[in-house]
Design a protein around this motif. Sequence first.
Motif, PDB file in Angstrom:
ATOM      1  N   GLY A  58      -0.112   5.761  33.081  1.00 24.23           N
ATOM      2  CA  GLY A  58      -1.324   6.296  33.717  1.00 24.23           C
ATOM      3  C   GLY A  58      -1.698   7.673  33.198  1.00 24.23           C
ATOM      4  N   ASP A  59      -0.695   8.509  32.924  1.00 25.62           N
ATOM      5  CA  ASP A  59      -0.969   9.845  32.390  1.00 25.62           C
ATOM      6  C   ASP A  59      -1.506   9.773  30.964  1.00 25.62           C
ATOM      7  OD1 ASP A  59      -0.242  11.124  34.713  1.00 25.62           O
ATOM      8  OD2 ASP A  59       1.753  11.711  34.001  1.00 25.62           O
ATOM      9  N   TRP A  60      -0.926   8.889  30.140  1.00 25.50           N
ATOM     10  CA  TRP A  60      -1.415   8.727  28.770  1.00 25.50           C
ATOM     11  C   TRP A  60      -2.846   8.195  28.794  1.00 25.50           C
ATOM     12  CZ3 TRP A  60      -0.643  10.599  24.217  1.00 25.50           C
ATOM     13  CH2 TRP A  60      -1.180   9.971  23.095  1.00 25.50           C
ATOM     14  N   ASP A  61      -3.103   7.200  29.646  1.00 23.44           N
ATOM     15  CA  ASP A  61      -4.456   6.642  29.747  1.00 23.44           C
ATOM     16  C   ASP A  61      -5.457   7.697  30.196  1.00 23.44           C
ATOM     17  OD1 ASP A  61      -3.388   4.218  28.952  1.00 23.44           O
ATOM     18  OD2 ASP A  61      -3.476   3.296  30.950  1.00 23.44           O
ATOM     19  N   VAL A  67     -10.114  12.694  26.265  1.00 26.69           N
ATOM     20  CA  VAL A  67     -10.488  13.048  24.893  1.00 26.69           C
ATOM     21  C   VAL A  67     -11.356  11.977  24.226  1.00 26.69           C
ATOM     22  CG1 VAL A  67      -8.494  14.547  24.562  1.00 26.69           C
ATOM     23  CG2 VAL A  67      -8.344  12.140  23.862  1.00 26.69           C
ATOM     24  N   GLY A  68     -11.610  10.874  24.931  1.00 28.75           N
ATOM     25  CA  GLY A  68     -12.498   9.842  24.411  1.00 28.75           C
ATOM     26  C   GLY A  68     -11.922   9.040  23.260  1.00 28.75           C
ATOM     27  N   HIS A  69     -10.614   8.797  23.295  1.00 29.52           N
ATOM     28  CA  HIS A  69      -9.948   8.019  22.246  1.00 29.52           C
ATOM     29  C   HIS A  69      -9.106   6.916  22.876  1.00 29.52           C
ATOM     30  CE1 HIS A  69     -10.820  10.345  18.579  1.00 29.52           C
ATOM     31  NE2 HIS A  69     -10.851  11.388  19.392  1.00 29.52           N
ATOM     32  N   ASN A  70      -8.660   5.989  22.033  1.00 26.21           N
ATOM     33  CA  ASN A  70      -7.751   4.932  22.467  1.00 26.21           C
ATOM     34  C   ASN A  70      -6.616   4.857  21.447  1.00 26.21           C
ATOM     35  OD1 ASN A  70      -6.604   2.804  23.796  1.00 26.21           O
ATOM     36  ND2 ASN A  70      -7.977   1.268  22.915  1.00 26.21           N
ATOM     37  N   ILE A  71      -5.686   5.800  21.549  1.00 24.15           N
ATOM     38  CA  ILE A  71      -4.570   5.911  20.610  1.00 24.15           C
ATOM     39  C   ILE A  71      -3.341   5.266  21.257  1.00 24.15           C
ATOM     40  CG2 ILE A  71      -3.087   7.555  19.373  1.00 24.15           C
ATOM     41  CD1 ILE A  71      -5.530   9.531  19.540  1.00 24.15           C
ATOM     42  N   ALA A  72      -2.559   4.546  20.465  1.00 21.51           N
ATOM     43  CA  ALA A  72      -1.361   3.869  20.982  1.00 21.51           C
ATOM     44  C   ALA A  72      -0.397   4.886  21.585  1.00 21.51           C
ATOM     45  CB  ALA A  72      -0.673   3.099  19.860  1.00 21.51           C
ATOM     46  N   TRP A  73       0.236   4.513  22.693  1.00 22.86           N
ATOM     47  CA  TRP A  73       1.121   5.422  23.441  1.00 22.86           C
ATOM     48  C   TRP A  73       2.232   6.020  22.594  1.00 22.86           C
ATOM     49  CZ3 TRP A  73       6.364   5.097  24.172  1.00 22.86           C
ATOM     50  CH2 TRP A  73       6.972   3.897  23.788  1.00 22.86           C
ATOM     51  N   GLN A  74       2.784   5.241  21.654  1.00 17.18           N
ATOM     52  CA  GLN A  74       3.926   5.731  20.884  1.00 17.18           C
ATOM     53  C   GLN A  74       3.557   6.924  19.997  1.00 17.18           C
ATOM     54  OE1 GLN A  74       2.713   2.619  20.566  1.00 17.18           O
ATOM     55  NE2 GLN A  74       2.491   2.084  18.425  1.00 17.18           N
ATOM     56  N   GLU A  75       2.275   7.124  19.755  1.00 13.04           N
ATOM     57  CA  GLU A  75       1.852   8.289  18.978  1.00 13.04           C
ATOM     58  C   GLU A  75       2.115   9.578  19.749  1.00 13.04           C
ATOM     59  OE1 GLU A  75       1.136   8.156  15.772  1.00 13.04           O
ATOM     60  OE2 GLU A  75       1.499   6.003  15.957  1.00 13.04           O
ATOM     61  N   ARG A  76       2.350   9.480  21.056  1.00 10.63           N
ATOM     62  CA  ARG A  76       2.780  10.636  21.848  1.00 10.63           C
ATOM     63  C   ARG A  76       4.185  11.055  21.438  1.00 10.63           C
ATOM     64  NH1 ARG A  76       4.010  14.799  23.074  1.00 10.63           N
ATOM     65  NH2 ARG A  76       4.330  15.674  25.134  1.00 10.63           N
ATOM     66  N   ASN A  79       9.970   8.366  23.954  1.00 13.65           N
ATOM     67  CA  ASN A  79      10.854   7.214  23.779  1.00 13.65           C
ATOM     68  C   ASN A  79      10.533   6.067  24.717  1.00 13.65           C
ATOM     69  OD1 ASN A  79      13.262   9.699  23.405  1.00 13.65           O
ATOM     70  ND2 ASN A  79      12.747   8.322  21.737  1.00 13.65           N
ATOM     71  N   LEU A  80      10.165   6.390  25.968  1.00  9.22           N
ATOM     72  CA  LEU A  80       9.954   5.342  26.955  1.00  9.22           C
ATOM     73  C   LEU A  80       8.589   5.495  27.614  1.00  9.22           C
ATOM     74  CD1 LEU A  80      13.446   5.406  28.736  1.00  9.22           C
ATOM     75  CD2 LEU A  80      12.740   4.026  26.767  1.00  9.22           C
ATOM     76  N   LEU A  81       7.869   4.376  27.706  1.00  8.58           N
ATOM     77  CA  LEU A  81       6.611   4.313  28.439  1.00  8.58           C
ATOM     78  C   LEU A  81       6.911   3.689  29.792  1.00  8.58           C
ATOM     79  CD1 LEU A  81       3.480   4.602  28.408  1.00  8.58           C
ATOM     80  CD2 LEU A  81       3.420   2.219  27.603  1.00  8.58           C
ATOM     81  N   VAL A  82       6.546   4.392  30.851  1.00 10.55           N
ATOM     82  CA  VAL A  82       6.850   3.974  32.213  1.00 10.55           C
ATOM     83  C   VAL A  82       5.561   3.543  32.903  1.00 10.55           C
ATOM     84  CG1 VAL A  82       7.749   4.752  34.437  1.00 10.55           C
ATOM     85  CG2 VAL A  82       8.804   5.550  32.325  1.00 10.55           C
ATOM     86  N   ASP A  83       5.619   2.393  33.567  1.00 13.51           N
ATOM     87  CA  ASP A  83       4.464   1.884  34.289  1.00 13.51           C
ATOM     88  C   ASP A  83       4.801   1.783  35.774  1.00 13.51           C
ATOM     89  OD1 ASP A  83       1.885   0.939  34.536  1.00 13.51           O
ATOM     90  OD2 ASP A  83       2.353  -1.095  33.889  1.00 13.51           O
ATOM     91  N   GLY A  84       3.943   2.316  36.622  1.00 12.35           N
ATOM     92  CA  GLY A  84       4.089   2.135  38.059  1.00 12.35           C
ATOM     93  C   GLY A  84       5.013   3.107  38.771  1.00 12.35           C
ATOM     94  N   ASP A 128      -0.431  19.236  34.648  1.00 16.23           N
ATOM     95  CA  ASP A 128       0.388  18.542  35.653  1.00 16.23           C
ATOM     96  C   ASP A 128       1.475  17.634  35.060  1.00 16.23           C
ATOM     97  OD1 ASP A 128       0.991  18.043  38.358  1.00 16.23           O
ATOM     98  OD2 ASP A 128      -0.247  16.235  38.372  1.00 16.23           O
ATOM     99  N   TRP A 129       2.192  18.105  34.051  1.00 22.26           N
ATOM    100  CA  TRP A 129       3.292  17.369  33.402  1.00 22.26           C
ATOM    101  C   TRP A 129       2.812  16.058  32.773  1.00 22.26           C
ATOM    102  CZ3 TRP A 129       8.997  17.859  34.784  1.00 22.26           C
ATOM    103  CH2 TRP A 129       9.312  19.149  35.218  1.00 22.26           C
ATOM    104  N   ARG A 130       1.539  15.961  32.450  1.00 22.40           N
ATOM    105  CA  ARG A 130       0.992  14.725  31.900  1.00 22.40           C
ATOM    106  C   ARG A 130       1.623  14.337  30.566  1.00 22.40           C
ATOM    107  NH1 ARG A 130      -5.407  14.545  31.327  1.00 22.40           N
ATOM    108  NH2 ARG A 130      -5.555  14.363  33.582  1.00 22.40           N
ATOM    109  N   GLY A 131       2.213  15.305  29.862  1.00 24.36           N
ATOM    110  CA  GLY A 131       2.863  15.020  28.583  1.00 24.36           C
ATOM    111  C   GLY A 131       4.195  14.316  28.721  1.00 24.36           C
ATOM    112  N   GLY A 132       4.699  14.185  29.961  1.00 24.37           N
ATOM    113  CA  GLY A 132       5.935  13.458  30.198  1.00 24.37           C
ATOM    114  C   GLY A 132       7.098  14.366  30.550  1.00 24.37           C
TER     115      GLY A 132
END
Length: 154
Positions: A58-61, A67-76, A79-84, A128-132
Amino acid sequence: MTRRGTIAGIARHAFPKAPMEVIDQVDITVEGGVHGDFRGTVKPGGRGRRQVTLIERGDWDAAMAEVGHNIAWQERRANLLVDGLDLPQVPGTLLRIGDVILEITRQTDPCERMEMLATGLTAALSVDWRGGVCTRVKAGGDIAVGDEIGIEEP
């Protein structure tokens, strides 16, 4: 705050500036973090505060929308993408993924590479710690996409 979520993605990079490799499962160890990821190894005299990094989908989205882009999460370069799961913004909090226990050490500050991906992304991830979060491995084990992640209650 949601107390449970799922691992929606796993990624690693073998050396600095290497492309991110997206994988379905991985071993995480106290000594080396995510197997095959150069950042996980605790250096002599180091504290291992950045062995495994996690970001909320949700933070990556939200940052992408800003910024008006749709870049794949791993480009952040996490290591881990967390959902929910709302990742706690409290150092010392423990997260559990099966046998794996990770201790939150600090927020993951966005690096200059984020600005190269999209103008304004560094600022969008700084809110707000959106970078993880950065974590230290307290107990290792195997994890896979789809595994449950939760906050360890004291």
